[in-house]
Design an enzyme around this catalytic site. Structure first.
Site, PDB file in Angstrom:
ATOM      1  N   HIS A  42       4.320  11.493  -2.373  1.00 41.29           N
ATOM      2  CA  HIS A  42       5.631  12.153  -1.753  1.00 41.29           C
ATOM      3  C   HIS A  42       6.678  11.768  -2.596  1.00 41.29           C
ATOM      4  O   HIS A  42       6.476  11.040  -3.506  1.00 41.29           O
ATOM      5  CB  HIS A  42       5.627  11.378  -0.460  1.00 41.29           C
ATOM      6  CG  HIS A  42       5.869   9.981  -0.741  1.00 41.29           C
ATOM      7  ND1 HIS A  42       4.894   9.132  -0.846  1.00 41.29           N
ATOM      8  CD2 HIS A  42       7.012   9.363  -0.364  1.00 41.29           C
ATOM      9  CE1 HIS A  42       5.331   7.808  -0.884  1.00 41.29           C
ATOM     10  NE2 HIS A  42       6.679   8.157  -0.824  1.00 41.29           N
ATOM     11  N   HIS A 123      11.642   9.871  -7.388  1.00 46.41           N
ATOM     12  CA  HIS A 123      10.552   9.872  -8.099  1.00 46.41           C
ATOM     13  C   HIS A 123       9.313   9.818  -7.439  1.00 46.41           C
ATOM     14  O   HIS A 123       9.468   9.799  -6.146  1.00 46.41           O
ATOM     15  CB  HIS A 123      10.481   8.371  -8.763  1.00 46.41           C
ATOM     16  CG  HIS A 123      10.375   7.363  -7.620  1.00 46.41           C
ATOM     17  ND1 HIS A 123      11.802   6.880  -6.971  1.00 46.41           N
ATOM     18  CD2 HIS A 123       9.558   6.515  -7.068  1.00 46.41           C
ATOM     19  CE1 HIS A 123      11.311   5.951  -5.858  1.00 46.41           C
ATOM     20  NE2 HIS A 123      10.039   5.788  -6.039  1.00 46.41           N
TER      21      HIS A 123
HETATM   22  P1  ATP Z   1       2.470  -0.093   0.611  1.00 47.74           P
HETATM   23  O1  ATP Z   1       3.684  -0.730   0.696  1.00 47.74           O
HETATM   24  O2  ATP Z   1       1.546   0.000   1.848  1.00 47.74           O
HETATM   25  O3  ATP Z   1       1.725  -0.447  -0.749  1.00 47.74           O
HETATM   26  P2  ATP Z   1       4.143   2.453   0.375  1.00 47.74           P
HETATM   27  O4  ATP Z   1       5.070   1.480  -0.393  1.00 47.74           O
HETATM   28  O5  ATP Z   1       3.829   3.559  -0.242  1.00 47.74           O
HETATM   29  O6  ATP Z   1       2.837   1.654   0.521  1.00 47.74           O
HETATM   30  P3  ATP Z   1       5.820   1.878   2.316  1.00 47.74           P
HETATM   31  O7  ATP Z   1       6.302   0.352   1.852  1.00 47.74           O
HETATM   32  O8  ATP Z   1       5.832   2.039   3.789  1.00 47.74           O
HETATM   33  O9  ATP Z   1       4.759   2.418   1.925  1.00 47.74           O
HETATM   34  O10 ATP Z   1       7.043   2.878   1.683  1.00 47.74           O
HETATM   35  C1  ATP Z   1       7.203   4.268   2.151  1.00 47.74           C
HETATM   36  C2  ATP Z   1       8.117   4.925   1.283  1.00 47.74           C
HETATM   37  O11 ATP Z   1       9.398   4.261   1.266  1.00 47.74           O
HETATM   38  C3  ATP Z   1       7.511   4.572  -0.224  1.00 47.74           C
HETATM   39  O12 ATP Z   1       8.188   5.669  -1.057  1.00 47.74           O
HETATM   40  C4  ATP Z   1       8.315   3.493  -0.696  1.00 47.74           C
HETATM   41  O13 ATP Z   1       8.632   3.623  -1.975  1.00 47.74           O
HETATM   42  C5  ATP Z   1       9.548   3.550   0.060  1.00 47.74           C
HETATM   43  N1  ATP Z   1      10.502   2.300   0.573  1.00 47.74           N
HETATM   44  C6  ATP Z   1       9.762   1.129   0.767  1.00 47.74           C
HETATM   45  N2  ATP Z   1      10.348   0.205   1.140  1.00 47.74           N
HETATM   46  C7  ATP Z   1      11.614   0.499   0.287  1.00 47.74           C
HETATM   47  C8  ATP Z   1      12.785  -0.019   0.348  1.00 47.74           C
HETATM   48  N3  ATP Z   1      13.186  -1.269   0.802  1.00 47.74           N
HETATM   49  N4  ATP Z   1      13.672   0.551  -0.154  1.00 47.74           N
HETATM   50  C9  ATP Z   1      13.739   1.880  -0.416  1.00 47.74           C
HETATM   51  N5  ATP Z   1      12.598   2.582  -0.403  1.00 47.74           N
HETATM   52  C10 ATP Z   1      11.621   1.973   0.127  1.00 47.74           C
END
Ligand code: ATP
Ligand code: MG
Length: 176
Positions: A42, A123
């Protein structure tokens, strides 16, 4: 109660055929690291973090008010963040994508949703903990972006799963 909050983000969900093509290309690079699951590919537009479940309707209403246009995204750049995240990106970022993010963030801040102050960087994450960037990878993926969605990020026995809560079409040539 834990169920009363959801970890939310707006994103472009990668269409399944494109996700398969990207994963096939990624496999052929024989990379080290933790690959992002095919179904999870995504491009995040806005990360909302933990939000009360009761706010989902409000978020859906404000996203439904957006008037943003469909666009073509050319993922032609492979890059690696210093934390080891390997990702695909467009060069340059389409104006229509920046416009979509701007409208979304503006509506979210009107609804008093706190967002990061970091500038938006388009990205598509491919692999975590990647020790080095592959050379001669030459990605070239075309993604006709026609919709955006609200997702809840959830954990299950197989890891992180994104549940699509709602999806909205983007306008074609500025019309519905
Ligand atoms: P995981 O953290 O379980 O390894 P993930 O990063 O894909 O998997 P999430 O942390 O729930 O899952 O994040 C969902 C989306 O939001 C991802 O695209 C992640 O890069 C983005 N994201 C997560 N935390 C932040 C943040 N603090 N600021 C901006 N984007 C974020
Ligand atoms: Mg994360």
């Amino acid at each position: 109660m834990k169920n009363d909050v959801l970890r939310l983000f707006f994103a472009l969900g990668c269409p399944p055929e494109l996700a398969e093509a990207i994963v096939t290309w990624r496999s052929n690079l024989h990379l080290h690291g933790r690959p992002v699951a095919t179904a999870n590919l995504h491009l995040t537009l806005a990360f909302l973090g933990q939000q009360p479940r009761a706010r989902v309707m409000e978020l859906q209403d404000l996203a439904g008010e957006l008037r943003a246009t469909a666009f073509d995204l050319h993922l032609d750049r492979l890059d690696r963040h210093r934390n080891g995240l390997l990702y695909l990106a467009p060069s340059p970022t389409p104006e229509a994508l920046l416009e979509l993010v701007e409208q979304l963030c503006s509506n979210l801040s009107s609804a008093a949703i706190q967002l990061e102050s970091r500038p938006f960087r388009a990205h598509l994450s491919l692999l975590r903990h990647c020790p080095m960037q592959p050379i001669d990878a030459n990605p070239c993926f075309d993604w006709p972006v026609t919709r955006f969605s609200l997702f809840a990020s959830e954990q299950n026995t197989r890891g992180t799963h994104y549940r699509q809560l709602h999806t909205w079409p983007l306008l074609r040539n500025g019309h519905d």
